[in-house]
Design an enzyme around this catalytic site. Structure first.
Site, short mmCIF file in Angstrom:
data_model
loop_
_atom_site.label_atom_id
_atom_site.label_comp_id
_atom_site.label_asym_id
_atom_site.label_seq_id
_atom_site.Cartn_x
_atom_site.Cartn_y
_atom_site.Cartn_z
CB CYS A 73 -10.25 4.69 0.37
SG CYS A 73 -8.36 5.62 1.56
CG HIS A 115 -6.58 5.43 4.74
ND1 HIS A 115 -5.95 4.90 4.34
CD2 HIS A 115 -5.93 5.46 5.28
CE1 HIS A 115 -4.37 5.42 3.87
NE2 HIS A 115 -4.72 5.92 5.49
CB CYS A 121 -3.02 1.52 -2.80
SG CYS A 121 -3.34 3.14 -3.14
CD GLU A 148 -2.37 7.84 7.51
OE1 GLU A 148 -1.41 8.80 7.67
OE2 GLU A 148 -2.25 6.45 6.81
CG ASP A 150 -1.68 1.36 1.23
OD1 ASP A 150 -2.57 2.01 0.29
OD2 ASP A 150 -1.83 1.54 2.59
CB SER A 151 0.51 4.28 -0.87
OG SER A 151 -1.06 4.70 -0.03
N1 DGL Z 1 -4.07 3.74 0.29
C1 DGL Z 1 -4.76 4.39 -0.19
C2 DGL Z 1 -6.19 4.20 -0.89
O1 DGL Z 1 -6.50 3.45 -1.12
C3 DGL Z 1 -5.02 5.94 0.01
C4 DGL Z 1 -4.30 6.48 0.71
C5 DGL Z 1 -3.24 7.87 -0.93
O2 DGL Z 1 -3.85 8.30 -0.51
O3 DGL Z 1 -1.85 7.11 -0.35
O4 DGL Z 1 -5.98 5.00 -1.90
#
Ligand code: DGL
Length: 266
Positions: free
Chosen positions: A184, A186, A72, A152, A9-10
């Site tokens: 997303c 999150h 992600c 976060e 993931d990012s």
């Molecule tokens: N994990 C990213 C997603 O699912 C969200 C966080 C980001 O913008 O990197 O899109």
């Protein structure tokens, strides 16, 4: 098959997906890479998200993974095709499982909303996939850039977050959208807050479907782990920040013991 599964993931939001995989496939060894030095991806260009994702793929392949899960939405929406082309091992994203989870559970729906980062919305990946499977579906995609930082910061259950959620979701509810894909990694942490404000909304989270598809794939290809003991989980990040331990707990429920920093793209 002793090889691990790579998940990336990012940042650490993808740990919500890792958690679902670990629950369904407890004997698999898992390697997670969170690009904490370069997060967020959600406001970066397609070209950059593809470059970062390919660097992570290379890193995971060096770890001898048997499959890669792109946990992600932004990377799945922007880079999945390129990753699949370049990877010698199978690559699974989160967009298709999210769409599948929606249509499997609600086959006769007429309207579907997707909330996601700016980059995911811009890619139209959800729109295209939904329309391909159900051409007459009325789809709306809404970018919600303030939600990732709120989660976060540990504000998932805060009055400010409820206000922002209303700002983003009210118009969808007023337009009669009752099914919302959480596009997303999150956002599953916001389910409780969303349900409090909009108890009738049906929230779709891809994590369990990703884990199911991964299990199906491993079974079909005979790659499933035959270990009896619990699989190991190794966490790699591109920057060790102060909030890592808190975020691990937030997204995974506990702290993963094996943590290492790896710098990519040098
Ligand atoms: N994990 C990213 C997603 O699912 C969200 C966080 C980001 O913008 O990197 O899109």
């Amino acid at each position: 098959m002793k090889q691990p599964i790579g998940v990336f993931d990012s940042g650490l939001g993808g740990l919500t997906v890792l958690s679902a995989i670990h629950e369904l496939l407890p004997h698999e060894d898992l390697i997670y890479f969170g690009d904490t030095a370069r997060v967020p991806y959600g406001n970066k260009s397609r070209e950059t998200v593809i470059r970062y994702s390919l660097e992570i793929l290379d890193f995971l392949l060096q770890k001898n993974v048997k499959a890669v899960v792109v946990a992600c939405n932004t990377a799945s929406a922007q880079a999945l095709e390129t990753l699949k082309e370049k990877s010698p091992v199978p690559v699974l994203g989160v967009v298709e499982p999210g769409v599948k989870a929606l249509l499997k559970n609600y086959p006769s729906i007429k309207k579907a909303a997707v909330i996601a980062t700016r980059s995911t919305v811009k890619s139209r990946a959800y729109q295209q996939s939904l329309k391909q499977k159900k051409a007459d579906l009325d789809v709306i995609e809404k970018a919600c850039p303030l939600l990732v930082p709120l989660v976060e910061e540990g504000y998932s259950d805060h009055a400010v977050t409820r206000l922002i959620l209303q700002e983003y979701l009210q118009e969808l509810v007023e337009q009669g959208f009752e099914h919302v894909i959480l596009g997303c990694t999150h956002y599953p942490l916001l389910k409780k807050a969303i349900r409090e404000i909009y108890p009738k909304l049906k929230l779709i989270d891809a994590a369990q479907e990703v884990a199911r598809e991964l299990r199906e794939f491993l079974e079909a290809t005979n790659l499933i782990s035959n270990k009896n003991e619990l699989g190991t989980i190794r966490l790699y990040v591109s920057d060790i920040t102060e909030s890592i331990a808190e975020l691990e707990k937030l997204f995974f429920g506990k702290t993963i013991r094996s943590l290492e920093k790896v710098v990519l793209g040098l």
